[in-house]
Design a protein around this motif. Structure first.
Motif, PDB file in Angstrom:
ATOM      1  N   GLY A  33      -6.851 -13.877 -22.232  1.00 50.25           N
ATOM      2  CA  GLY A  33      -5.280 -14.066 -22.946  1.00 50.25           C
ATOM      3  C   GLY A  33      -4.851 -12.706 -23.284  1.00 50.25           C
ATOM      4  O   GLY A  33      -3.702 -12.503 -24.091  1.00 50.25           O
ATOM      5  N   ARG A  34      -5.727 -11.768 -22.841  1.00 49.85           N
ATOM      6  CA  ARG A  34      -5.030 -10.331 -22.868  1.00 49.85           C
ATOM      7  C   ARG A  34      -4.350  -9.947 -21.964  1.00 49.85           C
ATOM      8  O   ARG A  34      -3.960 -11.222 -21.305  1.00 49.85           O
ATOM      9  CB  ARG A  34      -6.895  -9.342 -23.394  1.00 49.85           C
ATOM     10  N   GLU A  35      -3.275  -8.818 -22.550  1.00 50.40           N
ATOM     11  CA  GLU A  35      -2.341  -8.350 -21.637  1.00 50.40           C
ATOM     12  C   GLU A  35      -3.139  -7.596 -20.064  1.00 50.40           C
ATOM     13  O   GLU A  35      -3.847  -7.335 -20.474  1.00 50.40           O
ATOM     14  CB  GLU A  35      -1.349  -7.852 -22.086  1.00 50.40           C
ATOM     15  N   VAL A  36      -2.549  -8.422 -19.045  1.00 50.65           N
ATOM     16  CA  VAL A  36      -3.055  -7.026 -17.309  1.00 50.65           C
ATOM     17  C   VAL A  36      -2.044  -6.308 -17.583  1.00 50.65           C
ATOM     18  O   VAL A  36      -0.923  -6.690 -17.301  1.00 50.65           O
ATOM     19  CB  VAL A  36      -2.838  -8.529 -16.836  1.00 50.65           C
ATOM     20  N   PRO A  37      -2.133  -5.618 -17.415  1.00 50.78           N
ATOM     21  CA  PRO A  37      -0.855  -4.199 -17.018  1.00 50.78           C
ATOM     22  C   PRO A  37      -1.224  -4.013 -15.686  1.00 50.78           C
ATOM     23  O   PRO A  37      -1.547  -4.461 -14.680  1.00 50.78           O
ATOM     24  CB  PRO A  37      -2.187  -2.557 -17.424  1.00 50.78           C
ATOM     25  N   GLN A  38       0.383  -3.854 -15.462  1.00 52.54           N
ATOM     26  CA  GLN A  38       0.698  -3.357 -13.775  1.00 52.54           C
ATOM     27  C   GLN A  38      -0.396  -2.904 -12.912  1.00 52.54           C
ATOM     28  O   GLN A  38      -0.146  -3.553 -11.794  1.00 52.54           O
ATOM     29  CB  GLN A  38       2.422  -3.323 -13.697  1.00 52.54           C
ATOM     30  N   TRP A  39      -0.385  -1.559 -13.194  1.00 53.74           N
ATOM     31  CA  TRP A  39      -0.902  -0.555 -12.638  1.00 53.74           C
ATOM     32  C   TRP A  39      -2.292  -1.734 -12.320  1.00 53.74           C
ATOM     33  O   TRP A  39      -2.862  -1.249 -11.367  1.00 53.74           O
ATOM     34  CB  TRP A  39      -1.611   0.444 -13.418  1.00 53.74           C
ATOM     35  N   LEU A  40      -3.325  -2.208 -13.149  1.00 50.89           N
ATOM     36  CA  LEU A  40      -4.937  -3.085 -12.905  1.00 50.89           C
ATOM     37  C   LEU A  40      -4.190  -3.739 -11.980  1.00 50.89           C
ATOM     38  O   LEU A  40      -4.851  -4.548 -10.737  1.00 50.89           O
ATOM     39  CB  LEU A  40      -4.605  -3.746 -14.137  1.00 50.89           C
ATOM     40  N   ARG A  41      -3.177  -4.756 -11.627  1.00 48.44           N
ATOM     41  CA  ARG A  41      -2.292  -5.612 -10.187  1.00 48.44           C
ATOM     42  C   ARG A  41      -2.034  -5.317  -9.296  1.00 48.44           C
ATOM     43  O   ARG A  41      -2.771  -5.400  -8.291  1.00 48.44           O
ATOM     44  CB  ARG A  41      -1.191  -6.750 -10.343  1.00 48.44           C
ATOM     45  N   ASP A  42      -1.577  -3.670  -9.180  1.00 42.16           N
ATOM     46  CA  ASP A  42      -1.633  -3.346  -8.083  1.00 42.16           C
ATOM     47  C   ASP A  42      -2.550  -2.265  -6.930  1.00 42.16           C
ATOM     48  O   ASP A  42      -2.750  -2.961  -6.773  1.00 42.16           O
ATOM     49  CB  ASP A  42      -0.584  -1.815  -8.139  1.00 42.16           C
ATOM     50  N   THR A  43      -3.549  -2.037  -8.244  1.00 41.00           N
ATOM     51  CA  THR A  43      -5.216  -1.958  -7.334  1.00 41.00           C
ATOM     52  C   THR A  43      -5.489  -3.328  -7.226  1.00 41.00           C
ATOM     53  O   THR A  43      -6.340  -2.865  -5.950  1.00 41.00           O
ATOM     54  CB  THR A  43      -6.103  -1.419  -9.038  1.00 41.00           C
ATOM     55  N   ALA A  44      -5.637  -4.165  -7.595  1.00 40.31           N
ATOM     56  CA  ALA A  44      -6.218  -5.664  -7.000  1.00 40.31           C
ATOM     57  C   ALA A  44      -5.796  -6.124  -5.915  1.00 40.31           C
ATOM     58  O   ALA A  44      -6.290  -6.379  -4.560  1.00 40.31           O
ATOM     59  CB  ALA A  44      -5.582  -6.479  -7.892  1.00 40.31           C
ATOM     60  N   GLU A  45      -4.128  -5.305  -5.426  1.00 43.11           N
ATOM     61  CA  GLU A  45      -3.927  -5.449  -4.494  1.00 43.11           C
ATOM     62  C   GLU A  45      -4.233  -4.636  -3.280  1.00 43.11           C
ATOM     63  O   GLU A  45      -3.269  -4.249  -2.016  1.00 43.11           O
ATOM     64  CB  GLU A  45      -2.518  -5.810  -4.864  1.00 43.11           C
ATOM     65  N   GLY A  46      -4.278  -3.226  -3.885  1.00 43.63           N
ATOM     66  CA  GLY A  46      -4.657  -2.583  -2.500  1.00 43.63           C
ATOM     67  C   GLY A  46      -3.766  -1.604  -3.079  1.00 43.63           C
ATOM     68  O   GLY A  46      -3.780  -0.586  -1.334  1.00 43.63           O
ATOM     69  N   PRO A  48      -1.523   1.947  -3.846  1.00 47.27           N
ATOM     70  CA  PRO A  48      -1.764   3.165  -3.905  1.00 47.27           C
ATOM     71  C   PRO A  48      -1.045   3.231  -5.532  1.00 47.27           C
ATOM     72  O   PRO A  48      -0.217   2.756  -6.132  1.00 47.27           O
ATOM     73  CB  PRO A  48      -0.950   4.486  -3.356  1.00 47.27           C
ATOM     74  N   THR A  49      -1.773   4.050  -7.095  1.00 46.62           N
ATOM     75  CA  THR A  49      -1.418   3.707  -7.973  1.00 46.62           C
ATOM     76  C   THR A  49      -2.061   4.843  -9.275  1.00 46.62           C
ATOM     77  O   THR A  49      -4.151   5.103  -8.281  1.00 46.62           O
ATOM     78  CB  THR A  49      -1.940   2.284  -8.980  1.00 46.62           C
ATOM     79  N   THR A  50      -2.176   5.489  -9.921  1.00 47.18           N
ATOM     80  CA  THR A  50      -2.104   5.867 -10.540  1.00 47.18           C
ATOM     81  C   THR A  50      -2.332   5.840 -12.537  1.00 47.18           C
ATOM     82  O   THR A  50      -1.231   4.872 -12.602  1.00 47.18           O
ATOM     83  CB  THR A  50      -1.331   7.332 -11.224  1.00 47.18           C
ATOM     84  N   PRO A  51      -3.433   5.189 -12.946  1.00 40.96           N
ATOM     85  CA  PRO A  51      -3.629   4.731 -14.238  1.00 40.96           C
ATOM     86  C   PRO A  51      -3.084   5.152 -15.619  1.00 40.96           C
ATOM     87  O   PRO A  51      -3.137   7.103 -15.293  1.00 40.96           O
ATOM     88  CB  PRO A  51      -5.071   5.089 -13.761  1.00 40.96           C
TER      89      PRO A  51
END
Length: 56
Positions: A33-46, A48-51
């Protein structure tokens, strides 16, 4: 390591490994039930992102 063993730390494989780790992290966060940040979702989708700076 011998020449017949497969290396898993090659640069071309790092994005795939990062995406797999991000998917696992997302699954754990959603189950608890914790929040999932958008940068983590972007990483999962492959994508490019900067944490965020506090995680680097």
């Amino acid at each position: 390591m011998t020449t017949t063993e497969k290396r898993t730390d090659r640069p071309a494989e790092r994005p795939r490994v990062a995406a797999a780790a991000a998917r696992a992290s997302i699954a754990l966060r959603e189950r608890t039930g914790r929040e999932v940040p958008q940068w983590l979702r972007d990483t999962a989708e492959g994508r490019p992102t900067t944490p965020p700076a506090d995680l680097t």
